[in-house]
Design a protein around this motif. Structure first.
Motif, PDB file in Angstrom:
ATOM      1  N   ALA A  68       0.840  -1.199   0.000  1.00 10.24           N
ATOM      2  CA  ALA A  68       0.000   0.000   0.000  1.00 10.24           C
ATOM      3  C   ALA A  68       0.878   1.253   0.000  1.00 10.24           C
ATOM      4  O   ALA A  68       1.798   1.381   0.801  1.00 10.24           O
ATOM      5  N   VAL A  69       0.590   2.146  -0.938  1.00 10.36           N
ATOM      6  CA  VAL A  69       1.309   3.418  -1.062  1.00 10.36           C
ATOM      7  C   VAL A  69       0.268   4.520  -1.194  1.00 10.36           C
ATOM      8  O   VAL A  69      -0.642   4.414  -2.021  1.00 10.36           O
ATOM      9  N   ALA A  70       0.393   5.554  -0.380  1.00 12.18           N
ATOM     10  CA  ALA A  70      -0.520   6.698  -0.459  1.00 12.18           C
ATOM     11  C   ALA A  70       0.282   7.942  -0.822  1.00 12.18           C
ATOM     12  O   ALA A  70       1.312   8.219  -0.208  1.00 12.18           O
ATOM     13  N   VAL A  71      -0.177   8.654  -1.848  1.00 12.43           N
ATOM     14  CA  VAL A  71       0.465   9.898  -2.279  1.00 12.43           C
ATOM     15  C   VAL A  71      -0.620  10.940  -2.543  1.00 12.43           C
ATOM     16  O   VAL A  71      -1.786  10.608  -2.716  1.00 12.43           O
ATOM     17  N   ASP A  72      -0.204  12.197  -2.599  1.00 11.18           N
ATOM     18  CA  ASP A  72      -1.151  13.280  -2.868  1.00 11.18           C
ATOM     19  C   ASP A  72      -1.380  13.427  -4.365  1.00 11.18           C
ATOM     20  O   ASP A  72      -0.454  13.293  -5.160  1.00 11.18           O
ATOM     21  N   ARG A  73      -2.612  13.720  -4.724  1.00 10.89           N
ATOM     22  CA  ARG A  73      -2.914  14.106  -6.104  1.00 10.89           C
ATOM     23  C   ARG A  73      -2.422  15.530  -6.303  1.00 10.89           C
ATOM     24  O   ARG A  73      -2.513  16.344  -5.384  1.00 10.89           O
ATOM     25  N   LEU A  74      -1.946  15.825  -7.485  1.00  7.77           N
ATOM     26  CA  LEU A  74      -1.490  17.184  -7.760  1.00  7.77           C
ATOM     27  C   LEU A  74      -2.645  18.177  -7.656  1.00  7.77           C
ATOM     28  O   LEU A  74      -2.465  19.309  -7.215  1.00  7.77           O
ATOM     29  N   ASP A  75      -3.857  17.724  -8.009  1.00  5.54           N
ATOM     30  CA  ASP A  75      -5.018  18.609  -7.981  1.00  5.54           C
ATOM     31  C   ASP A  75      -5.821  18.497  -6.682  1.00  5.54           C
ATOM     32  O   ASP A  75      -6.937  18.964  -6.586  1.00  5.54           O
ATOM     33  N   GLY A  76      -5.243  17.853  -5.668  1.00  8.74           N
ATOM     34  CA  GLY A  76      -5.895  17.742  -4.365  1.00  8.74           C
ATOM     35  C   GLY A  76      -6.391  16.346  -4.080  1.00  8.74           C
ATOM     36  O   GLY A  76      -6.687  15.571  -4.980  1.00  8.74           O
ATOM     37  N   GLY A  77      -6.469  16.004  -2.824  1.00  7.76           N
ATOM     38  CA  GLY A  77      -6.888  14.676  -2.417  1.00  7.76           C
ATOM     39  C   GLY A  77      -5.720  13.720  -2.376  1.00  7.76           C
ATOM     40  O   GLY A  77      -4.562  14.115  -2.507  1.00  7.76           O
ATOM     41  N   GLN A  78      -6.018  12.443  -2.184  1.00  8.97           N
ATOM     42  CA  GLN A  78      -4.990  11.423  -2.100  1.00  8.97           C
ATOM     43  C   GLN A  78      -5.267  10.273  -3.047  1.00  8.97           C
ATOM     44  O   GLN A  78      -6.408  10.019  -3.408  1.00  8.97           O
ATOM     45  N   VAL A  79      -4.201   9.617  -3.456  1.00 11.24           N
ATOM     46  CA  VAL A  79      -4.269   8.409  -4.277  1.00 11.24           C
ATOM     47  C   VAL A  79      -3.733   7.272  -3.425  1.00 11.24           C
ATOM     48  O   VAL A  79      -2.659   7.397  -2.838  1.00 11.24           O
ATOM     49  N   ARG A  80      -4.461   6.180  -3.379  1.00 12.09           N
ATOM     50  CA  ARG A  80      -4.003   4.986  -2.663  1.00 12.09           C
ATOM     51  C   ARG A  80      -3.770   3.880  -3.697  1.00 12.09           C
ATOM     52  O   ARG A  80      -4.689   3.493  -4.400  1.00 12.09           O
ATOM     53  N   LEU A  81      -2.516   3.446  -3.749  1.00  9.07           N
ATOM     54  CA  LEU A  81      -2.138   2.379  -4.677  1.00  9.07           C
ATOM     55  C   LEU A  81      -1.999   1.084  -3.903  1.00  9.07           C
ATOM     56  O   LEU A  81      -1.483   1.095  -2.792  1.00  9.07           O
ATOM     57  N   PRO A  82      -2.446  -0.003  -4.457  1.00 17.40           N
ATOM     58  CA  PRO A  82      -3.078  -0.152  -5.757  1.00 17.40           C
ATOM     59  C   PRO A  82      -4.598   0.016  -5.718  1.00 17.40           C
ATOM     60  O   PRO A  82      -5.250   0.034  -6.761  1.00 17.40           O
TER      61      PRO A  82
END
Length: 199
Positions: A68-82
């Motif tokens: 599990a990897v969590a990063v910020d979206r450039l336009d706001g919010g977060q992305v959780r992979l996968p």
């Protein structure tokens, strides 16, 4: 000390492997680096002596479930992979605005992402950079696939996705069920992504 044929063969294999890795690193790999075998050898060489992550987190390994990897979206919010991309294959391209080869391959990534439509491979850019630099770059050279961002460091998202040496650009292909299928160190050439990401 008795030298057996097995010792000679093993010494030859080790020396050949080290020579191959040194050649790839010194010359850019040429045609070998463009093959899956070449990429496997290079990735294995770069990850062999990688230190553990400072926080004890996992590093992605080919064939295994993506940690599990969590990063910020450039336009706001977060992305959780996968998890946020489950159900369809995902190509993640790790880049930076100061990386010449990264910049060169972005139009090719954009072309590929557009060709995939709603049912094909998803594409996510992951910038290891300052948000202002990424926004300024994308204003000059826009792409139409989503972008995430992380702070570069010894445990950044690129490292967690299987690139402990931080070589850029770096791309991975993740299966619809979240397993790491392929890794690529270096830029994609024109038309290469279609072959590389094909099922």
């Amino acid at each position: 000390m008795k030298i057996t044929p097995l010792k000679v063969v093993l010494a030859g294999l080790v020396a050949g492997g080290l020579g191959l890795v040194a050649g790839i690193l010194a010359t850019g790999g040429g045609p070998l680096l463009g093959t899956d075998l070449g990429q496997r050898v290079l990735n294995d060489a770069l990850t062999a002596n990688a230190p553990p992550l400072p926080d004890g987190g996992a590093v992605a390994r080919r064939g295994e479930a993506l940690p599990a990897v969590a990063v910020d979206r450039l336009d706001g919010g977060q992305v959780r992979l996968p998890g946020d991309y489950a159900g369809r294959p995902l190509l993640v391209n790790v880049w930076a605005s100061w990386c010449g080869p990264c910049i060169k391959e972005m139009p090719e990534l954009d072309r590929y992402a557009r060709a995939q439509g709603e049912a094909g491979v998803q594409v996510l850019g992951l910038a290891l950079d300052e948000p202002q630099a990424v926004r300024a770059f994308l204003a000059r050279i826009p792409v139409h696939y989503p972008q995430a961002i992380d702070v570069p460091g010894p445990a950044d998202a690129g490292v967690r996705l299987g690139n402990p040496q931080g070589v850029l650009p770096y791309s991975i292909l993740v299966s619809a069920d979240g397993r790491l299928l392929k890794q690529k160190i270096g830029p994609f050439e024109h038309g290469e992504i279609d072959r590389w990401a094909a099922p």
